[in-house]
Design an enzyme around this catalytic site. Structure first.
Site, mmCIF file in Angstrom:
data_model
loop_
_atom_site.group_PDB
_atom_site.id
_atom_site.type_symbol
_atom_site.label_atom_id
_atom_site.label_comp_id
_atom_site.label_asym_id
_atom_site.label_seq_id
_atom_site.Cartn_x
_atom_site.Cartn_y
_atom_site.Cartn_z
ATOM 1 N N ARG A 72 0.864 -1.175 0.000
ATOM 2 C CA ARG A 72 0.000 0.000 0.000
ATOM 3 C C ARG A 72 0.900 1.224 0.000
ATOM 4 O O ARG A 72 1.939 1.250 0.672
ATOM 5 C CB ARG A 72 -0.908 0.027 1.234
ATOM 6 C CG ARG A 72 -2.104 -0.925 1.156
ATOM 7 C CD ARG A 72 -3.133 -0.492 0.118
ATOM 8 N NE ARG A 72 -4.301 -1.364 0.067
ATOM 9 C CZ ARG A 72 -4.417 -2.436 -0.728
ATOM 10 N NH1 ARG A 72 -3.436 -2.760 -1.537
ATOM 11 N NH2 ARG A 72 -5.526 -3.146 -0.727
ATOM 12 N N GLU A 130 -3.724 7.596 -4.261
ATOM 13 C CA GLU A 130 -4.111 7.119 -5.595
ATOM 14 C C GLU A 130 -5.391 7.794 -6.070
ATOM 15 O O GLU A 130 -6.299 7.978 -5.266
ATOM 16 C CB GLU A 130 -4.300 5.592 -5.556
ATOM 17 C CG GLU A 130 -2.989 4.890 -5.316
ATOM 18 C CD GLU A 130 -3.126 3.380 -5.171
ATOM 19 O OE1 GLU A 130 -4.189 2.830 -5.542
ATOM 20 O OE2 GLU A 130 -2.170 2.757 -4.698
ATOM 21 N N HIS A 158 -1.324 0.437 -9.887
ATOM 22 C CA HIS A 158 -1.958 -0.514 -8.963
ATOM 23 C C HIS A 158 -2.545 -1.712 -9.716
ATOM 24 O O HIS A 158 -3.769 -1.921 -9.716
ATOM 25 C CB HIS A 158 -3.020 0.175 -8.094
ATOM 26 C CG HIS A 158 -3.273 -0.555 -6.802
ATOM 27 N ND1 HIS A 158 -3.646 0.071 -5.641
ATOM 28 C CD2 HIS A 158 -3.183 -1.879 -6.503
ATOM 29 C CE1 HIS A 158 -3.801 -0.834 -4.683
ATOM 30 N NE2 HIS A 158 -3.517 -2.032 -5.184
#
Ligand code: GLV
Length: 316
Positions: free
Chosen positions: A236, A265, A283
């Site tokens: 993360r 993000e 991602h």
């Protein structure tokens, strides 16, 4: 009347099959606006959510009393307020196991691409600026035979360690607790984070995001890394202090980084966008066709199980 299930984003078709018989609404391909989500969730017994949705008390309240299950289409569940779910008796599930190998592939892909400067090379070829083969052109450190340090030693980290063994690498790991079986099986050695940072040529992060792991890698930790080391993150974004990483990359303190995840993000730290020595992926850790199918099916089966009064396969 059949129970209502809200699927917050378009998911692979396979994931809709276990939901046949329920009253299913699939919201949108893009992340839904918060207002739209709060509206659409009303009366839902199950929510199949993704990591772009904050599943918090407000959302659960908006769903109302019928809500029984939130199935997160991810192994990470930092976007779900577990405490709020517990208070309301809502079961939360995630999608572990099915994505381990694929996510480790992504981490190893980023490791290789960062070390061997694939992103830079692509940019040169595409811009028409490639003039000739060059003896010193785009050289980077070898990967094979070097030392990989993995931070966290769950299933994805172990799958990463297996890949590293195939490249003849020595594997170090650090984790909250030692895992001697996995250590022995994989030939990995437990060390403290400090030693891992000081001795690894490649560092790959595989921790969940918690209070303890937020900015686990900051300026001080980057300072401890071997000069010329490569950092990879598929866990993360907030596990790394992105500003500090951008500084370390700009100074050439570390050779390169490969990132799949970011602090905010889909926004990426502007300084990172300017740097050549960082490979930036959007991602896509688990984004193989097969794995996304399996994740969708697992999440849907978890919803179906809970709504039929059975145990879900993968509760959090
Ligand atoms: C993706 O990031 C996941 O947690 O599965």
């Amino acid at each position: 009347m059949s129970e209502k299930v809200l699927v917050t984003r378009e998911i692979p078709e396979a994931g809709l099959r276990p939901l046949e018989g329920f009253d299913v609404t699939v919201l949108s391909e893009r992340p839904p606006e918060r207002g739209e989500l709060l509206e659409a969730v009303r009366g839902a017994s199950g929510i199949l959510a993704t990591l772009t949705e904050q599943v918090d008390a407000e959302l659960m309240n908006a769903a109302g009393e019928d809500l029984k299950v939130v199935a997160n289409l991810a192994v990470g569940y930092d976007n779900v307020d577990l405490e709020a779910a517990r208070e309301r008796g809502v079961v939360v599930t995630n999608t572990p196991d099915v994505l381990d190998e694929t996510t480790a592939d992504t981490a190893f892909m980023l490791l290789l691409a960062a070390a061997r400067r694939l992103g830079e090379g692509e940019r040169i070829v595409r811009s028409g600026k490639w003039e000739a083969w060059g003896p010193k052109m785009l050289t980077g450190p070898d990967v094979w035979g070097k030392t990989l340090g993995v931070v966290g030693f769950g299933r994805i980290a172990q799958a990463m360690a297996r890949r590293a063994s195939g490249f003849g690498m020595e594997v170090l790991y650090t984790a909250r607790s030692r895992k001697e079986d996995a250590e022995n099986e994989l030939g990995a050695r437990y060390v403290e984070l400090d030693e891992l940072l000081r001795t690894s040529d490649f560092v790959s992060l595989h921790t969940p995001l918690t209070e303890e792991t937020t900015h686990l890698i900051g300026a001080g930790e980057l300072e401890k890394m071997k000069p010329g080391a490569v950092l990879v993150n598929t866990s993360r974004g907030p596990v790394i202090d992105e500003g500090a990483l951008a500084d370390a990359l700009a100074d050439g303190r570390i050779f390169a980084a490969g990132l799949d995840v970011y602090e905010e993000e889909p926004t990426v730290h502007p300084k990172l966008l300017e740097l050549e020595n960082v490979v930036l992926a959007p991602h896509i850790g688990s984004a193989s066709i097969e794995t996304r199918d399996k994740m969708a099916v697992l999440a849907a089966e978890n919803i179906s199980a809970v709504l039929r009064g059975e145990e879900p396969k993968t509760p959090v």
